[in-house]
Design a protein around this motif. Sequence first.
Motif, PDB file in Angstrom:
ATOM      1  N   ARG A   1       3.941  -7.456  -6.943  1.00 51.46           N
ATOM      2  CA  ARG A   1       4.711  -6.256  -6.618  1.00 51.46           C
ATOM      3  C   ARG A   1       5.493  -5.771  -7.827  1.00 51.46           C
ATOM      4  O   ARG A   1       5.695  -4.572  -7.996  1.00 51.46           O
ATOM      5  CB  ARG A   1       5.629  -6.521  -5.417  1.00 51.46           C
ATOM      6  CG  ARG A   1       6.791  -7.426  -5.710  1.00 51.46           C
ATOM      7  CD  ARG A   1       7.504  -7.859  -4.432  1.00 51.46           C
ATOM      8  NE  ARG A   1       8.217  -6.768  -3.832  1.00 51.46           N
ATOM      9  CZ  ARG A   1       9.492  -6.465  -4.080  1.00 51.46           C
ATOM     10  NH1 ARG A   1      10.171  -7.183  -4.961  1.00 51.46           N
ATOM     11  NH2 ARG A   1      10.090  -5.467  -3.459  1.00 51.46           N
ATOM     12  N   LEU A   2       5.962  -6.693  -8.691  1.00 44.92           N
ATOM     13  CA  LEU A   2       6.658  -6.278  -9.895  1.00 44.92           C
ATOM     14  C   LEU A   2       5.718  -5.572 -10.866  1.00 44.92           C
ATOM     15  O   LEU A   2       6.069  -4.527 -11.439  1.00 44.92           O
ATOM     16  CB  LEU A   2       7.303  -7.495 -10.564  1.00 44.92           C
ATOM     17  CG  LEU A   2       8.065  -7.226 -11.868  1.00 44.92           C
ATOM     18  CD1 LEU A   2       9.207  -6.244 -11.628  1.00 44.92           C
ATOM     19  CD2 LEU A   2       8.595  -8.523 -12.459  1.00 44.92           C
ATOM     20  N   ILE A   3       4.505  -6.114 -11.048  1.00 45.09           N
ATOM     21  CA  ILE A   3       3.532  -5.479 -11.938  1.00 45.09           C
ATOM     22  C   ILE A   3       3.143  -4.106 -11.401  1.00 45.09           C
ATOM     23  O   ILE A   3       3.053  -3.115 -12.155  1.00 45.09           O
ATOM     24  CB  ILE A   3       2.294  -6.383 -12.099  1.00 45.09           C
ATOM     25  CG1 ILE A   3       2.682  -7.686 -12.814  1.00 45.09           C
ATOM     26  CG2 ILE A   3       1.191  -5.668 -12.871  1.00 45.09           C
ATOM     27  CD1 ILE A   3       1.559  -8.696 -12.873  1.00 45.09           C
ATOM     28  N   PHE A   4       2.932  -4.003 -10.092  1.00 43.25           N
ATOM     29  CA  PHE A   4       2.566  -2.724  -9.491  1.00 43.25           C
ATOM     30  C   PHE A   4       3.691  -1.705  -9.665  1.00 43.25           C
ATOM     31  O   PHE A   4       3.443  -0.523  -9.912  1.00 43.25           O
ATOM     32  CB  PHE A   4       2.247  -2.926  -8.009  1.00 43.25           C
ATOM     33  CG  PHE A   4       1.785  -1.687  -7.314  1.00 43.25           C
ATOM     34  CD1 PHE A   4       0.473  -1.242  -7.442  1.00 43.25           C
ATOM     35  CD2 PHE A   4       2.656  -0.952  -6.530  1.00 43.25           C
ATOM     36  CE1 PHE A   4       0.047  -0.091  -6.798  1.00 43.25           C
ATOM     37  CE2 PHE A   4       2.247   0.203  -5.886  1.00 43.25           C
ATOM     38  CZ  PHE A   4       0.931   0.630  -6.025  1.00 43.25           C
TER      39      PHE A   4
ATOM     40  N   ILE B   1       3.706  -0.347 -13.233  1.00 44.82           N
ATOM     41  CA  ILE B   1       2.606   0.605 -13.440  1.00 44.82           C
ATOM     42  C   ILE B   1       2.940   1.951 -12.808  1.00 44.82           C
ATOM     43  O   ILE B   1       2.742   3.020 -13.406  1.00 44.82           O
ATOM     44  CB  ILE B   1       1.297   0.041 -12.873  1.00 44.82           C
ATOM     45  CG1 ILE B   1       0.869  -1.199 -13.677  1.00 44.82           C
ATOM     46  CG2 ILE B   1       0.187   1.091 -12.910  1.00 44.82           C
ATOM     47  CD1 ILE B   1      -0.316  -1.912 -13.092  1.00 44.82           C
ATOM     48  N   THR B   2       3.462   1.942 -11.597  1.00 49.42           N
ATOM     49  CA  THR B   2       3.764   3.196 -10.905  1.00 49.42           C
ATOM     50  C   THR B   2       4.939   3.927 -11.534  1.00 49.42           C
ATOM     51  O   THR B   2       5.029   5.152 -11.434  1.00 49.42           O
ATOM     52  CB  THR B   2       4.067   2.920  -9.422  1.00 49.42           C
ATOM     53  OG1 THR B   2       5.108   1.933  -9.324  1.00 49.42           O
ATOM     54  CG2 THR B   2       2.823   2.430  -8.705  1.00 49.42           C
ATOM     55  N   VAL B   3       5.853   3.201 -12.182  1.00 50.02           N
ATOM     56  CA  VAL B   3       6.948   3.876 -12.882  1.00 50.02           C
ATOM     57  C   VAL B   3       6.402   4.741 -14.011  1.00 50.02           C
ATOM     58  O   VAL B   3       6.876   5.859 -14.259  1.00 50.02           O
ATOM     59  CB  VAL B   3       7.954   2.842 -13.419  1.00 50.02           C
ATOM     60  CG1 VAL B   3       8.901   3.488 -14.418  1.00 50.02           C
ATOM     61  CG2 VAL B   3       8.759   2.237 -12.291  1.00 50.02           C
ATOM     62  N   VAL B   4       5.352   4.268 -14.678  1.00 55.13           N
ATOM     63  CA  VAL B   4       4.760   5.024 -15.786  1.00 55.13           C
ATOM     64  C   VAL B   4       3.863   6.146 -15.268  1.00 55.13           C
ATOM     65  O   VAL B   4       3.870   7.263 -15.780  1.00 55.13           O
ATOM     66  CB  VAL B   4       3.970   4.077 -16.705  1.00 55.13           C
ATOM     67  CG1 VAL B   4       3.298   4.861 -17.834  1.00 55.13           C
ATOM     68  CG2 VAL B   4       4.883   3.003 -17.274  1.00 55.13           C
ATOM     69  N   VAL B   5       3.100   5.862 -14.220  1.00 56.32           N
ATOM     70  CA  VAL B   5       2.105   6.821 -13.733  1.00 56.32           C
ATOM     71  C   VAL B   5       2.741   7.847 -12.797  1.00 56.32           C
ATOM     72  O   VAL B   5       2.586   9.059 -12.972  1.00 56.32           O
ATOM     73  CB  VAL B   5       0.946   6.084 -13.035  1.00 56.32           C
ATOM     74  CG1 VAL B   5      -0.069   7.087 -12.486  1.00 56.32           C
ATOM     75  CG2 VAL B   5       0.275   5.121 -14.008  1.00 56.32           C
TER      76      VAL B   5
ATOM     77  N   PRO C   1       9.272   8.155  -9.510  1.00 55.98           N
ATOM     78  CA  PRO C   1      10.112   7.066 -10.001  1.00 55.98           C
ATOM     79  C   PRO C   1       9.584   5.670  -9.728  1.00 55.98           C
ATOM     80  O   PRO C   1      10.308   4.695  -9.944  1.00 55.98           O
ATOM     81  CB  PRO C   1      11.416   7.297  -9.244  1.00 55.98           C
ATOM     82  CG  PRO C   1      10.985   7.850  -7.930  1.00 55.98           C
ATOM     83  CD  PRO C   1       9.780   8.693  -8.225  1.00 55.98           C
ATOM     84  N   GLY C   2       8.389   5.512  -9.195  1.00 51.92           N
ATOM     85  CA  GLY C   2       7.830   4.191  -8.957  1.00 51.92           C
ATOM     86  C   GLY C   2       7.762   3.849  -7.480  1.00 51.92           C
ATOM     87  O   GLY C   2       8.471   4.421  -6.648  1.00 51.92           O
ATOM     88  N   ILE C   3       6.909   2.895  -7.160  1.00 57.49           N
ATOM     89  CA  ILE C   3       6.695   2.489  -5.767  1.00 57.49           C
ATOM     90  C   ILE C   3       6.876   0.974  -5.678  1.00 57.49           C
ATOM     91  O   ILE C   3       6.336   0.221  -6.482  1.00 57.49           O
ATOM     92  CB  ILE C   3       5.284   2.878  -5.287  1.00 57.49           C
ATOM     93  CG1 ILE C   3       5.125   4.407  -5.331  1.00 57.49           C
ATOM     94  CG2 ILE C   3       5.028   2.357  -3.878  1.00 57.49           C
ATOM     95  CD1 ILE C   3       3.728   4.873  -4.992  1.00 57.49           C
TER      96      ILE C   3
ATOM     97  N   PHE D   1       5.503  -1.142   4.367  1.00 60.04           N
ATOM     98  CA  PHE D   1       4.573  -1.709   3.390  1.00 60.04           C
ATOM     99  C   PHE D   1       4.912  -1.249   1.979  1.00 60.04           C
ATOM    100  O   PHE D   1       4.808  -2.021   1.025  1.00 60.04           O
ATOM    101  CB  PHE D   1       3.128  -1.314   3.757  1.00 60.04           C
ATOM    102  CG  PHE D   1       2.112  -1.789   2.747  1.00 60.04           C
ATOM    103  CD1 PHE D   1       1.800  -3.135   2.652  1.00 60.04           C
ATOM    104  CD2 PHE D   1       1.485  -0.897   1.895  1.00 60.04           C
ATOM    105  CE1 PHE D   1       0.877  -3.583   1.712  1.00 60.04           C
ATOM    106  CE2 PHE D   1       0.567  -1.328   0.965  1.00 60.04           C
ATOM    107  CZ  PHE D   1       0.259  -2.677   0.872  1.00 60.04           C
ATOM    108  N   TRP D   2       5.309   0.018   1.813  1.00 61.75           N
ATOM    109  CA  TRP D   2       5.676   0.524   0.483  1.00 61.75           C
ATOM    110  C   TRP D   2       6.771   1.565   0.636  1.00 61.75           C
ATOM    111  O   TRP D   2       7.011   2.093   1.728  1.00 61.75           O
ATOM    112  CB  TRP D   2       4.452   1.130  -0.238  1.00 61.75           C
ATOM    113  CG  TRP D   2       3.935   2.392   0.427  1.00 61.75           C
ATOM    114  CD1 TRP D   2       3.067   2.453   1.466  1.00 61.75           C
ATOM    115  CD2 TRP D   2       4.283   3.746   0.107  1.00 61.75           C
ATOM    116  NE1 TRP D   2       2.845   3.762   1.830  1.00 61.75           N
ATOM    117  CE2 TRP D   2       3.565   4.577   0.999  1.00 61.75           C
ATOM    118  CE3 TRP D   2       5.109   4.327  -0.848  1.00 61.75           C
ATOM    119  CZ2 TRP D   2       3.665   5.965   0.949  1.00 61.75           C
ATOM    120  CZ3 TRP D   2       5.207   5.703  -0.893  1.00 61.75           C
ATOM    121  CH2 TRP D   2       4.488   6.509   0.003  1.00 61.75           C
TER     122      TRP D   2
END
Length: 278
Positions: free
Chosen positions: A179-182, A185-189, A192-194, A213-214
């Motif tokens: 979940r930390l890696i995801f 990645i979402t902060v960059v893509v 503000p991130g998921i 879930f998210w």
Amino acid sequence: MSTAQAQQVRAPPHARNVAQFLRSSKSGMKIRVGALNGKRVDYFKGKSAVKALLSPAYAKLKNVPTVTTEAEAEAALTSIIPYAFYLRVDRGNPTGSSASSPRHVTITPQQSFSQDGYFAWFYEGSQWTTYAGGLLMVAIILAGVMFPLWPPIMRLGVWYISVGMLGLIGAFFALAIVRLIFYVITVVVVHPGIWIFPKLFADVGVIESFIPFWEWDMPKKKGGKKKKGKTPSGKTPEEKLASNGGAFIEEVADNESPDSSRPGSRSARVEEVPDEDS
């Protein structure tokens, strides 16, 4: 058997039930720690015992004296003193240099109940939980020591349970890393991130930790501080008069001569204005 214990054995059931209630946590009494002849003792104030007998928890007990007033509570507590469940004591100085240190207590010759008095416990209450816990600890230690003598099926079952527990712990750490890696990645893509399982480390139940879930990593809104309203500067003399109770300060500019190079200055003048109603 000590003298106090011999007297406690002769106590009637209703007196013993009252003493057990007062000694338990259900009574809600404040217990203090003192030193009697160099030994640690617990003691309480009479007023807290009266409050305990007037509480709803005491009213639910059976085979105890009926108590509805403070006088009845004092009478019930006085009747228990001869059985040495507790005895009246006098408090002395602290045992240490600190004011919070346990105080010296001494048993008073005249035993009577008073709400302002202090009473030391000579009764430990029901000990079945202590005995049951001790027996359980002994059984666990013996079972661990005798593990080589267990039947093969039991040893295999314990091995499966230990492997399952280690697997759950490993899965939890793996989920936390994923979940930390995801999130990174979402902060960059997709700023503000998921977060996956945003409540995984929250102080909630096991099921609630995986709901939802998210969730977007939205910053929490801080409550804005209320700004104090400023008084408008352009008030008329009448408004100043009403707000200041009949007096206001008026700024008056000094008369400047055209030939003077000195900058103009201001002075304050306090003017009292009589009320119109007087």
